[in-house]
Design a protein around this motif. Structure first.
Motif, mmCIF file in Angstrom:
data_model
loop_
_atom_site.group_PDB
_atom_site.id
_atom_site.type_symbol
_atom_site.label_atom_id
_atom_site.label_comp_id
_atom_site.label_asym_id
_atom_site.label_seq_id
_atom_site.Cartn_x
_atom_site.Cartn_y
_atom_site.Cartn_z
ATOM 1 N N GLN A 110 28.030 -17.321 22.039
ATOM 2 C CA GLN A 110 28.364 -18.274 23.118
ATOM 3 C C GLN A 110 29.619 -19.057 22.749
ATOM 4 N N CYS A 111 29.662 -19.490 21.499
ATOM 5 C CA CYS A 111 30.800 -20.289 21.042
ATOM 6 C C CYS A 111 32.084 -19.453 21.107
ATOM 7 N N LEU A 112 31.982 -18.203 20.649
ATOM 8 C CA LEU A 112 33.158 -17.328 20.645
ATOM 9 C C LEU A 112 33.653 -17.093 22.070
ATOM 10 N N VAL A 154 38.902 -20.237 27.152
ATOM 11 C CA VAL A 154 39.982 -21.228 27.218
ATOM 12 C C VAL A 154 41.344 -20.518 27.298
ATOM 13 N N HIS A 155 41.400 -19.349 26.690
ATOM 14 C CA HIS A 155 42.668 -18.593 26.679
ATOM 15 C C HIS A 155 42.693 -17.499 27.744
ATOM 16 N N PRO A 167 45.704 -19.463 10.941
ATOM 17 C CA PRO A 167 45.153 -20.174 12.111
ATOM 18 C C PRO A 167 44.775 -19.191 13.219
ATOM 19 N N ALA A 168 44.044 -19.672 14.210
ATOM 20 C CA ALA A 168 43.665 -18.804 15.341
ATOM 21 C C ALA A 168 44.930 -18.409 16.099
ATOM 22 N N PRO A 169 45.015 -17.163 16.572
ATOM 23 C CA PRO A 169 46.197 -16.752 17.344
ATOM 24 C C PRO A 169 46.326 -17.594 18.612
ATOM 25 N N PRO A 170 47.554 -17.795 19.097
ATOM 26 C CA PRO A 170 47.736 -18.643 20.292
ATOM 27 C C PRO A 170 47.360 -17.926 21.597
ATOM 28 N N ALA A 171 47.453 -16.578 21.634
ATOM 29 C CA ALA A 171 47.191 -15.859 22.893
ATOM 30 C C ALA A 171 46.363 -14.613 22.612
ATOM 31 N N TYR A 172 45.610 -14.173 23.645
ATOM 32 C CA TYR A 172 44.628 -13.107 23.410
ATOM 33 C C TYR A 172 44.758 -11.914 24.350
ATOM 34 N N GLY A 173 45.884 -11.792 25.027
ATOM 35 C CA GLY A 173 46.097 -10.645 25.915
ATOM 36 C C GLY A 173 45.054 -10.603 27.019
ATOM 37 N N GLN A 174 44.952 -9.466 27.662
ATOM 38 C CA GLN A 174 43.998 -9.293 28.767
ATOM 39 C C GLN A 174 43.341 -7.936 28.638
#
Ligand SMILES: Cc1cc2nc3c(=O)[nH]c(=O)nc-3n(C[C@H](O)[C@H](O)[C@H](O)COP(=O)(O)OP(=O)(O)OC[C@H]3O[C@@H](n4cnc5c(N)ncnc54)[C@H](O)[C@@H]3O)c2cc1C
Length: 452
Positions: free
Chosen positions: A60-62, A68-69, A166-173
């Motif tokens: 759920q958290c993931l 958000v992205h 750090p976490a990547p800024p963007a996650y594609g689609q």
């Protein structure tokens, strides 16, 4: 496709980062394997309710973090090999990014798929260890036979551990349609209610909060003095549940520990947390090296232990009804909370193989079902070690339970709290009505004592 396994985090996830760098369109997925809920060859489920709950919270958290992205996590109630094969056949998915898993079954799964679909390309990366494969000062085959030898080779490389990302800024689609076997991530209402409030909350966020809280309370400066306690939440770090699911990476913990030592000063206790992370590290590489032998009765040795399976003894151990109150208390704690201290784990495992003469693999399988922090390498590696068929040249490890109880539970408070005495049975095994042929000790059986 990115297949999450035990790397359920966005930060310091080198494997996910690699996928995002190379793929403008990416589908992120996780498979809840129905096998986890069925009995295995030891008659136990691979995942009990408490860990399942922790896993669902983590998912759920993931998913919320990805939302958000503008990305999402697709969840399937199916074995990953089935889902991946379907994606390959139906949508021509040919590149699967995933973390390298220390588990033998997971390795076999990837191999089988590769054999079946030669154009399927698995891009696998280590995300579960402190050191990268290439940074180890030996080849996997050259992994030292004991932890001490391993530690001597690696301990001084602390500074060389790679920095967490750090976490990547963007996650594609994703460019794939919804699939029919997708399932919603089980929410709180659909999970089996627990008897007592859970000790841990799953998820990357909860893991980070716990890490921060543990260090900000300065517990790390006293860790070595308290780590052997049987109870008390802060006696040890309790990083294990988040490490096991990959909500936290060991590198993130080490970085936070380094910063803690800079601020508050290093001492033997803070060093000892690193020492324990090295134990974890050892068992990860040990599992990679030994594969299926991790689950073999004779372990990595050529000797079969002189133990067997007695269903009554096994049941009593599981239910906390052995003749040993300290063991019963530990098992009650495990059954109730899904957690057991390291000392407690050593005691119940020693009792299992030495006092009850049981086949160690049944104990390991029971832990696998019950522990929230179950980790294939740490669990089976530690059980082998205690059963004398693992990474210990000295063979079987036997703890004197009375002595251990008087050292670690001197006033009996732990045993009382976890009801260790109430169900303590005097005898290891039931005696049948005729008490034949071995029970020669009581008056009523005098007759039988003269039998040949
Ligand atoms: C029979 C047996 C089974 C075990 N099964 C598991 C398991 O399934 N999952 C698991 O994470 N640990 C397992 N352990 C190791 C250890 O007991 C737990 O890691 C520890 O109790 C978790 O609590 P903690 O995070 O507070 O540990 P701490 O004492 O605070 O240690 C810090 C971290 O170091 C690592 N660590 C500590 N001791 C060990 C060890 N002996 N082996 C490997 N890693 C270690 C863990 O990642 C732990 O979170 C087992 C130990 C035994 C004896």
């Amino acid at each position: 496709v990115y297949l999450f396994t035990n790397d359920l985090r966005l930060s310091d996830n080198e494997s996910l980062r690699k996928a995002l760098t190379h793929e403008p369109q990416l589908t992120l997925l996780f498979c809840i394997n129905p096998r986890w809920h069925r009995a295995n060859r030891f008659g136990r489920r691979m995942m009990g309710e408490k860990r399942y709950r922790f896993l669902c919270e983590t998912l759920q958290c993931l998913r919320s973090r990805l939302n958000v992205h503008g990305q999402t996590l697709r969840c399937f109630y199916a074995p990953p090999e089935q889902v991946l094969a379907r994606l390959h056949v139906a949508y021509d998915v040919s590149r699967i990014y995933t973390s390298i898993n220390a588990g033998y079954d997971e390795k076999i799964m990837a191999k089988r798929l590769r054999d079946q679909y030669p154009d399927l390309n698995f891009i696998e990366t280590h995300t579960h260890t402190l050191f990268a494969n290439d940074d180890l000062p030996f080849s996997l085959n050259g992994l030292p036979k004991t932890f001490s030898a391993f530690r001597k080779k690696i301990e001084h490389l602390r500074e060389a551990v790679r920095s967490p990302q750090p976490a990547p800024p963007a996650y594609g689609q994703s460019d794939l349609p919804e699939l029919e076997c997708q399932t919603p991530i089980p929410a709180e209402e659909s999970l089996t209610a627990l008897d007592s409030p859970p000790l841990f909350t799953g998820g990357e966020q909860a893991g980070q909060q716990h890490l921060h809280h543990y260090l900000s309370q300065r517990h790390a400066s006293f860790y070595k003095e308290t780590r052997n306690a049987l109870d008390d939440f802060h006696s040890s770090t309790k990083f294990s549940p988040w490490l096991a699911q990959g909500c936290l990476s060991p590198r993130q913990i080490l970085k936070a520990l380094n910063a803690y030592e800079l601020e508050h000063g290093a001492n033997e206790s803070s060093y000892w947390i690193y020492f324990e992370l090295l134990w974890r590290e050892y068992f990860q590489w040990y599992s990679h090296k030994h594969g299926a032998k991790l689950f073999a009765f004779s372990g990595i040795t050529e000797r079969k232990p002189l133990t067997s399976f007695y269903d009554e003894r096994f049941k009593r151990w599981c239910l906390g009804r052995t003749p040993f109150p300290i063991i019963n208390a530990c098992m009650n704690q495990l059954n109730n909370t899904g957690y057991l201290s390291n000392r407690g784990r050593q005691l119940v495992a020693s009792c299992f193989v030495n006092e009850l003469a049981l086949d160690w693999r049944y104990g390991a399988a029971y832990f696998e079902e019950q522990l929230i922090d179950y980790d294939v390498a740490a669990n089976w590696g530690n059980w082998q070690y205690l059963a004398g068929v693992g990474a210990d040249q000295r063979g079987l490890r036997r703890f004197n339970l009375e002595k251990q109880a008087s050292t670690y539970d001197p006033d009996g408070a732990f045993t009382r709290k976890w009801n260790g005495t109430a169900n303590a049975e005097q005898n290891l095994d039931s005696i049948d009505a005729a008490s034949w042929p071995l029970d020669v000790g009581t008056d009523t059986n005098k007759q039988s004592s003269t039998r040949p």
